[in-house]
Design an enzyme around this catalytic site. Structure first.
Site, mmCIF file in Angstrom:
data_model
loop_
_atom_site.group_PDB
_atom_site.id
_atom_site.type_symbol
_atom_site.label_atom_id
_atom_site.label_comp_id
_atom_site.label_asym_id
_atom_site.label_seq_id
_atom_site.Cartn_x
_atom_site.Cartn_y
_atom_site.Cartn_z
ATOM 1 N N GLY A 126 0.766 -1.215 0.026
ATOM 2 C CA GLY A 126 -0.113 0.004 0.171
ATOM 3 C C GLY A 126 0.906 1.249 -0.124
ATOM 4 O O GLY A 126 0.823 1.979 -0.935
ATOM 5 N N HIS A 171 -3.695 -16.414 -10.187
ATOM 6 C CA HIS A 171 -2.429 -15.840 -9.662
ATOM 7 C C HIS A 171 -1.995 -16.971 -8.604
ATOM 8 O O HIS A 171 -2.207 -17.008 -7.397
ATOM 9 C CB HIS A 171 -2.612 -14.477 -8.833
#
Ligand code: TXD
Length: 307
Positions: A13, A174
């Site tokens: 983030g 993924h």
């Protein structure tokens, strides 16, 4: 100025905020449950802006009201893998975190486009779409840019060519059964299966599939964050600048690639409306078979979501 909220001010983030602030693409909000940490990182980034000459505003908060009116909401909140863990081991804990993050953020940013990063990625993107009730155009997951960039980096190192000459396309879920498309990937237009001896190509495909785990075992705590956050930055840029950029990403499939009702890594076109189009490659039986196997795995994980 556009507004981008990043939920989860941890490794990915905060690094996403770093890349985005440098590009001056949007004002940024970093939000986390830990008190003080997002505020501290936002202030630190704000103090870097005079040095790099960027006028974006960066705020850190624990309060969703500060995220109101976001154009894009990125979700990185959740646990990361420890050595020996698979991405799927994170399902229970991260479902709760991602579900809450979507609920709280959509209330105050009803027009936002959501980009999900939290693992297990395809299942978390599915959950975000379900909880938000948004159309697939507005919920996409990041995985394919990262997986393809890893492969590009390995090919560039192997051949001693610029990364700019290397195009790789990794599709599928993924996870370790992702599908690096060696026939479609190329170096300055020459397909990888022509330019590389088959044993070297095989080794690169294997290293790509296990690329996330390689970094987890080197770091010992935490997982990759520079390349994942650069990938998020590219998706944000494609959307805010309405680039109509084609990148591999996790999208909700409605029949494309023979799959329906799952999030799965496919080539998508991104622009101001979010997902504009899914691009269909011509695949052979072997490639289709590998995608099918990967899709079956993703479907199993999605079916175990606590919905
Ligand atoms: O390509 C991809 N999709 C991925 C996915 C590449 C890299 C990382 N990937 C996954 O993203 C990883 O497996 C994790 O599930 C997430 C976040 O990874 P990151 O490395 O950023 O983890 P950190 O550093 O632990 O940061 C997570 C932050 C941390 O600060 C927590 O306090 C916060 O999330 N957190 C929350 N924020 C807001 N709200 C809630 N409920 C919350 N819970 C935890």
């Amino acid at each position: 100025m556009a507004k981008v909220t990043i939920i989860g001010a941890g490794q990915t983030g905060a690094t996403t905020a770093h890349w985005l602030a440098e590009r001056q693409l949007a004002d940024l909000v970093l939000i986390d449950i830990v008190e003080g940490m997002p505020q501290g990182k936002a202030l630190d980034l704000t103090e870097a802006m005079p040095v790099i000459g960027s006028d974006v505003r960066v705020i850190g908060t624990n309060d969703y009201s500060d995220t109101a009116g976001s154009d894009i909401v990125i979700i990185t909140a959740g646990l990361a893998r420890k050595p020996g863990m698979s991405r799927d081991d994170l399902l229970a804990a991260n479902s709760k975190i991602v579900g809450e993050a979507v609920e709280k953020s959509i209330k105050v940013s009803p027009d936002a486009i959501f980009i999900i990063l939290t693992n297990p990625l395809d299942a978390m993107a599915y959950l975000a779409k379900k909880v938000s009730g948004l159309p697939r155009e507005r919920v996409v997951g990041q995985a394919g840019i990262l997986d393809s960039a890893r492969m590009q980096a390995f090919v560039a190192m192997e051949l001693g060519v610029s990364v700019d000459n290397v195009n790789c396309y990794v599709l599928g879920g993924h996870g370790d059964d992702m599908v690096p498309l060696t026939r479609h990937s190329n170096v300055a237009g020459i397909p990888l299966d022509v330019i590389l001896p088959s044993d070297r190509l095989k080794a690169i495909v294997e290293r790509t599939r296990k690329g996330g785990g390689e970094i987890v075992s080197l770091l010992k705590s935490g997982s990759a964050f520079y390349a994942p956050s650069a990938a998020l930055m590219q998706m944000v840029e494609a959307i805010l600048l309405d680039r109509h950029l084609i990148v591999p990403a996790s999208a909700y499939l409605e029949g494309e690639y023979g799959q329906e009702g799952i999030y799965f890594g496919v080539p998508v076109q991104l622009g101001r409306g979010g997902l504009e189009k899914i691009i269909q490659y011509q695949l052979n039986d072997e490639e289709n078979g590998e995608l099918e196997r990967s899709a079956n795995h993703v479907r199993e994980v999605i079916e175990s979501l606590p919905l």
